[in-house]
Write a protein that holds these residues in place. Structure first.
Motif, short mmCIF file in Angstrom:
data_model
loop_
_atom_site.label_atom_id
_atom_site.label_comp_id
_atom_site.label_asym_id
_atom_site.label_seq_id
_atom_site.Cartn_x
_atom_site.Cartn_y
_atom_site.Cartn_z
N LYS A 28 0.83 -1.20 0.00
CA LYS A 28 0.00 0.00 0.00
C LYS A 28 0.86 1.25 0.00
CE LYS A 28 -3.62 2.28 2.72
NZ LYS A 28 -4.49 2.18 3.90
N ASP A 29 1.97 1.25 0.72
CA ASP A 29 2.85 2.41 0.79
C ASP A 29 3.70 2.58 -0.45
OD1 ASP A 29 2.46 3.47 3.54
OD2 ASP A 29 3.14 1.49 4.14
N LEU A 30 3.90 1.51 -1.20
CA LEU A 30 4.92 1.51 -2.24
C LEU A 30 4.73 2.60 -3.27
CD1 LEU A 30 7.41 0.12 -3.39
CD2 LEU A 30 5.89 -1.42 -4.65
N SER A 31 3.53 2.73 -3.83
CA SER A 31 3.31 3.71 -4.89
C SER A 31 3.51 5.13 -4.40
CB SER A 31 1.89 3.55 -5.46
OG SER A 31 0.92 3.82 -4.47
N ARG A 32 3.24 5.36 -3.11
CA ARG A 32 3.36 6.71 -2.56
C ARG A 32 4.81 7.05 -2.19
NH1 ARG A 32 0.56 5.70 1.35
NH2 ARG A 32 1.98 5.85 3.12
N LEU A 33 5.57 6.06 -1.73
CA LEU A 33 6.90 6.32 -1.20
C LEU A 33 8.02 6.06 -2.19
CD1 LEU A 33 6.48 4.80 2.37
CD2 LEU A 33 6.22 7.17 1.67
N ARG A 34 7.79 5.22 -3.19
CA ARG A 34 8.88 4.87 -4.11
C ARG A 34 9.48 6.08 -4.82
NH1 ARG A 34 7.88 -0.14 -7.85
NH2 ARG A 34 5.95 0.99 -8.23
#
Length: 585
Positions: free
Chosen positions: A534-540
């Motif tokens: 869930k965090d990946l798209s926002r934090l990458r």
């Protein structure tokens, strides 16, 4: 636009640059969350917008390693000089002059790691009519496309072909980004339809901001307005600190007296609204297709989104065409698109409108993510998610004194089926608690099916080039997340990978501040960062491609009762247990 034919070129450039400081007074917001500052970080992909929105987007996205295209005329020269000064890489060309050379230069910028932003109807229009350039560059770079919607609550429109938008000083500018879900190479029609929807979404938020008093504004003096909302940096550490304090109160048997008072007010309002629906004074509306709601009695962290995706996969396997209706957070939409391939993903707070549009687009069943309290949309099946972690470890009070939106014991009276979920390891103690919970539910709601699910995790996986090129076993040193229950993720991360030494918890859907980003990179070292899907798209996009980024994939195991709930879901989708909306209202 300023015309260099009437004003000397150098003077025109200086005039445009002199106007840019006004942008510091604009309040950038997301249409789904108008109370918080919004500073999106663009991914390494192609982004499409309309030419009229150049001014606010140029100011908002400055310094993000982006490339764009400017025409070869003298107006384009003014724009390119200003953009380069703001850190953009500018290729020169347009659909009528030098387009091929400009696209090749954009492709080289993309290969160098820059994202691409294109005005789909530039440089001469027709207004809001997308040309083939966006789809062409996406195909050339093998990149997905994200559309960018923009609207301002107040401002002026210039008398140009595109009705160029100049937001007024101090105004609220709504910005939203949504990926075009149409395969790896979306066509011009797909991009144009998505862009028009996103702009309409922002324009609706701008209209609502004009109709009502915006959040954080108070009146003082002679009717003057003053914005008293906090201005946190990216990552909103002030909001994060408030969340931590509230969570601390949620674990206390007797929360602070002011919070208890606010909880009573919140409960009274919620109960009043519930009674209005029960008495038929507020009505529900049908979407025209079966609707299954997946919602809970608590805020965040109970697994509603992955369960909605699981149900969508179940329905796809049975031959249905499901649509998932989410609130609209970008990270949740990305997760749903990944976890529910083939389902139509729609993000908007107005679930009724989303459901009707999904039905018009060919969906045969709608799944509402986090929809238990959204009673305006008629539901054929209400699935209530009971969060074992919240039941075991909190005071079970209502917001803001506790994490509950409503009493879970009252909520089960409205549920057609119940799913107990949790992310703690399945132990004998947890098994005993689940048995007690099942007995309590059977006593309060006889005959209502109850399933028990447990979320676990698989071995960590590489999520970017830096991680895929890692030799040897994964060795991330930093666990980083922005979810409602970071402590449970950190426990899973420690169990999955002994190399994790540092932890950083952001607010739910939050972003780190620049200082936290620097500290995170230092803490990650060569081993990299471990986060959630869930965090990946926002934090990458925050980290260099060379820094390894790993994800901890989540698993779902059914301990009991799934077959009964699954039969209810399939019967509802097939129309074998539809209720009468008139009775529901």
């Amino acid at each position: 636009m300023l015309s260099a034919r009437r004003i000397p070129l150098e003077i025109a450039v200086r005039l445009v640059r002199a106007v840019l400081p006004i942008s510091r007074t604009w309040r950038f917001r997301h249409p789904d969350d108008p109370g918080r500052p919004y500073r999106p970080l663009l991914k390494h992909e192609v982004h499409a917008c309309w030419h009229e929105h150049l001014l606010p987007l140029t100011c908002l996205l400055a310094g993000q390693e982006l490339a764009t295209l400017a025409s070869r005329d003298r107006d384009g020269e003014i724009i390119s000089r200003v953009l380069r000064r703001l850190g953009y890489d500018v290729a020169r060309g347009s659909s009528t002059r030098g387009g091929s050379a400009g696209f090749r230069q954009l492709a080289r910028s993309f290969a160098a790691g820059r994202g691409v932003v294109l005005t789909g109807d530039g440089p001469r229009g027709p207004r809001r009519s997308l040309k083939e350039g966006t789809a062409r560059i996406a195909k050339l770079t093998d990149s997905p496309v994200t559309v960018v919607g923009v609207a301002a609550s107040s401002g002026r429109r210039l008398r140009s072909w595109d009705r160029f938008l100049v937001p007024a000083p101090g105004t609220t500018v709504f910005v939203s980004l949504t990926p075009v879900v149409a395969g790896p190479a979306p066509g011009t029609g797909d991009i144009q339809a998505a862009l028009r929807r996103e702009v309409a979404r922002c324009e609706q938020a701008a209209r609502e901001a004009r109709w009502s008093r915006p959040p954080g504004v108070v009146r003082s003096g002679k009717g003057a307005a003053r914005d008293t909302s906090p201005r946190p940096r990216r990552g909103t550490p002030g909001r994060r600190s408030l969340e931590r304090r509230l969570r601390g109160q949620w674990r206390r048997r007797r929360p602070a007296l002011p919070l208890s008072g606010l909880a009573r007010i919140y409960g009274s309002v919620h109960e009043g609204r519930r009674r209005l629906y029960d008495l038929g004074l507020l009505s529900t509306h049908s979407a025209g297709i079966p609707v299954i709601s997946v919602g809970g009695a608590t805020v965040g962290g109970s697994g509603k989104t992955p369960l909605a995706a699981f149900i969508a996969r179940t329905l796809r396997e049975a031959g249905h065409r499901p649509a998932i209706l989410a609130r609209g957070y970008a990270d949740e939409l990305d997760l749903l698109a990944l976890e529910a391939p083939g389902a139509s993903i729609r993000g908007h707070p107005d679930r009724l409108r989303s459901a009707r549009r999904a039905a018009a687009a060919g969906a045969t069943v709608a799944i509402v993510d986090d929809g238990f309290q959204h009673r305006r949309l008629f539901r054929d099946l209400d699935l209530l998610i009971l969060d074992r972690d919240a039941l075991r470890r909190t005071n079970r009070a209502r917001l803001p004194a506790g994490p509950f939106r409503e009493s879970w014991e009252r909520a089960i009276s409205r549920a057609d089926a119940i799913i107990s979920t949790g992310r703690e390891p399945w132990t004998p103690e947890l098994s005993r608690f689940d048995a007690e919970l099942r007995a309590r539910v059977a006593n309060l709601a006889p005959g209502v099916p109850l399933a028990t699910a447990a979320f676990g995790h698989r071995p960590i996986e590489a999520a970017n080039a830096g991680a895929r090129g890692w030799s040897g076993s994964p060795a991330p040193r930093l666990a980083l997340t922005g979810i409602m229950k970071p402590n449970l993720f950190f426990a899973q991360a420690g169990a999955a990978c002994a190399s994790v030494r540092e932890r950083l918890a952001l607010s739910d859907h939050g972003m780190p501040s620049p200082r936290e980003r620097t500290a995170a990179i230092r803490a990650a070292g060569r081993g990299g960062v471990l986060t959630t899907r869930k965090d990946l798209s926002r934090l990458r996009p925050l980290f260099d491609a060379g820094l390894p980024i790993w994800v901890l994939p989540e698993t779902l195991a059914w301990k009991a009762g799934w077959d009964d709930v699954r039969c209810l879901i399939l019967d509802t989708a097939a129309g074998r247990r539809n209720r009468d909306p008139a009775v529901e209202g």
